[in-house]
Design a protein around this motif. Structure first.
Motif, PDB file in Angstrom:
ATOM      1  N   LYS A  97       0.829  -1.206   0.000  1.00 49.80           N
ATOM      2  CA  LYS A  97       0.000   0.000   0.000  1.00 49.80           C
ATOM      3  C   LYS A  97       0.865   1.258   0.000  1.00 49.80           C
ATOM      4  N   ARG A  98       2.010   1.201   0.670  1.00 50.81           N
ATOM      5  CA  ARG A  98       2.910   2.357   0.761  1.00 50.81           C
ATOM      6  C   ARG A  98       3.687   2.573  -0.535  1.00 50.81           C
ATOM      7  N   PHE A  99       4.220   1.513  -1.111  1.00 50.47           N
ATOM      8  CA  PHE A  99       5.140   1.655  -2.234  1.00 50.47           C
ATOM      9  C   PHE A  99       4.573   1.218  -3.584  1.00 50.47           C
ATOM     10  N   GLY A 100       3.484   0.466  -3.587  1.00 46.44           N
ATOM     11  CA  GLY A 100       3.072  -0.178  -4.825  1.00 46.44           C
ATOM     12  C   GLY A 100       3.705  -1.555  -4.919  1.00 46.44           C
ATOM     13  N   ARG A 101       3.830  -2.063  -6.122  1.00 51.86           N
ATOM     14  CA  ARG A 101       4.343  -3.429  -6.301  1.00 51.86           C
ATOM     15  C   ARG A 101       5.688  -3.620  -5.607  1.00 51.86           C
TER      16      ARG A 101
END
Length: 283
Positions: A235-239
């Motif tokens: 959720k914070r960084f993406g993949r």
């Protein structure tokens, strides 16, 4: 609030910089709001000759084995990059929208080159990547074609090709076949409020502990500690790759892999297979 500047030396097509993403993301999370990044683009290759490609493929496989990040070197036999310079200039253009936008774009290029086998060496492909990385595509296209970005990239090349004494002392100097020197990628210099510089050169910059030590020495405040759980990390960084989630959570790879597949079984995560590993995204 005081922020510590991080001058991060890299190239979108550098496989060892890709191997350094777990440590970089750990640094970003631990010192969230304390650091301001400058993405210094190093120009890995002005052009690739056919004779270089076997060496490139071999290096990618070595770095995948040592660094644990997924990659797919078939790009070099199926869809080889002509140069990394256009991608470097594109990161400078994206960074005009802020360092975080620059990072999102740099990451999109890394994923595209490292395991999606995208030929990200020309304007149309680089502009398309801007749309997919969540930055202002129209503004990006204007900046990409500006003289200011060409000059900014030229300044980066000069900086990278004039290694400071600290890099030499750390042995973080790369020499080309033609004898030209540059700073090893990736490398990071953290600059405190008083201008004092703390380096994490070469292999030190892929070590979360060495990056943390440099940030603390530069008087950055460690905001987060302990485990960043996989769902929260994505959720914070993406993949995120398995290796990144291992480093962010601070748990052994077999444990993390079991947790990730359990989350996939429960339809919370989706695995995206690459030739040498897996990337995870929200289901």
């Amino acid at each position: 609030m005081m922020t510590v500047q991080v001058r991060f030396y890299t190239d979108p097509a550098c496989p060892w910089s890709w191997a350094g993403e777990p440590a970089l993301r750990r640094l970003m999370w631990e010192f969230e709001g304390e650091l301001e990044f400058v993405w210094v683009m190093g120009g890995l290759a002005r052009s690739y000759e056919k004779a270089d490609l076997l060496e490139v493929v071999s290096q990618w496989l070595v770095d995948a084995a040592e660094g644990g990040m997924p990659n797919d070197p078939r790009i070099w036999t199926e869809n080889p990059l002509a140069s990394t310079y256009p991608a470097c200039q594109a990161v400078k253009a994206a960074s005009e929208q802020g360092w975080e936008a620059g990072y999102r774009y740099l990451r999109k290029l890394r994923e595209g080159i490292m395991f999606e086998r995208r030929k990200l060496d020309h304007a149309d492909a680089l502009i398309d990547a801007a749309g997919r990385s969540g930055i202002d595509r129209a503004r990006f296209e204007v900046d990409l074609r500006s003289h200011a970005i060409t000059e900014a990239f030229g300044a980066d090349l000069e900086e990278v090709r004039d290694p400071p004494s600290e890099a030499r002392q750390a042995g973080a100097i790369h020499r080309s076949s033609k004898g030209r020197e540059r700073i090893s990628f990736p490398s990071a210099v953290l600059i405190g409020e008083d201008g004092t510089r703390y380096g994490a050169w070469g292999s030190d910059s892929v070590d979360p502990d060495k990056l943390r030590d440099a940030a603390l020495a530069a008087s950055a405040k460690q905001v987060n500690q302990g485990a960043l759980e996989p769902l929260d990390a994505i959720k914070r960084f993406g993949r995120c790759a398995t290796k990144e989630l291992e480093v962010l959570a601070g748990r052994p790879r077999p444990v993390i892999e079991a947790e990730l597949w359990a989350l996939a079984r429960d339809w919370k995560l989706k695995p995206v297979p690459a030739l040498t590993g897996t990337i995870w995204e929200l289901a």
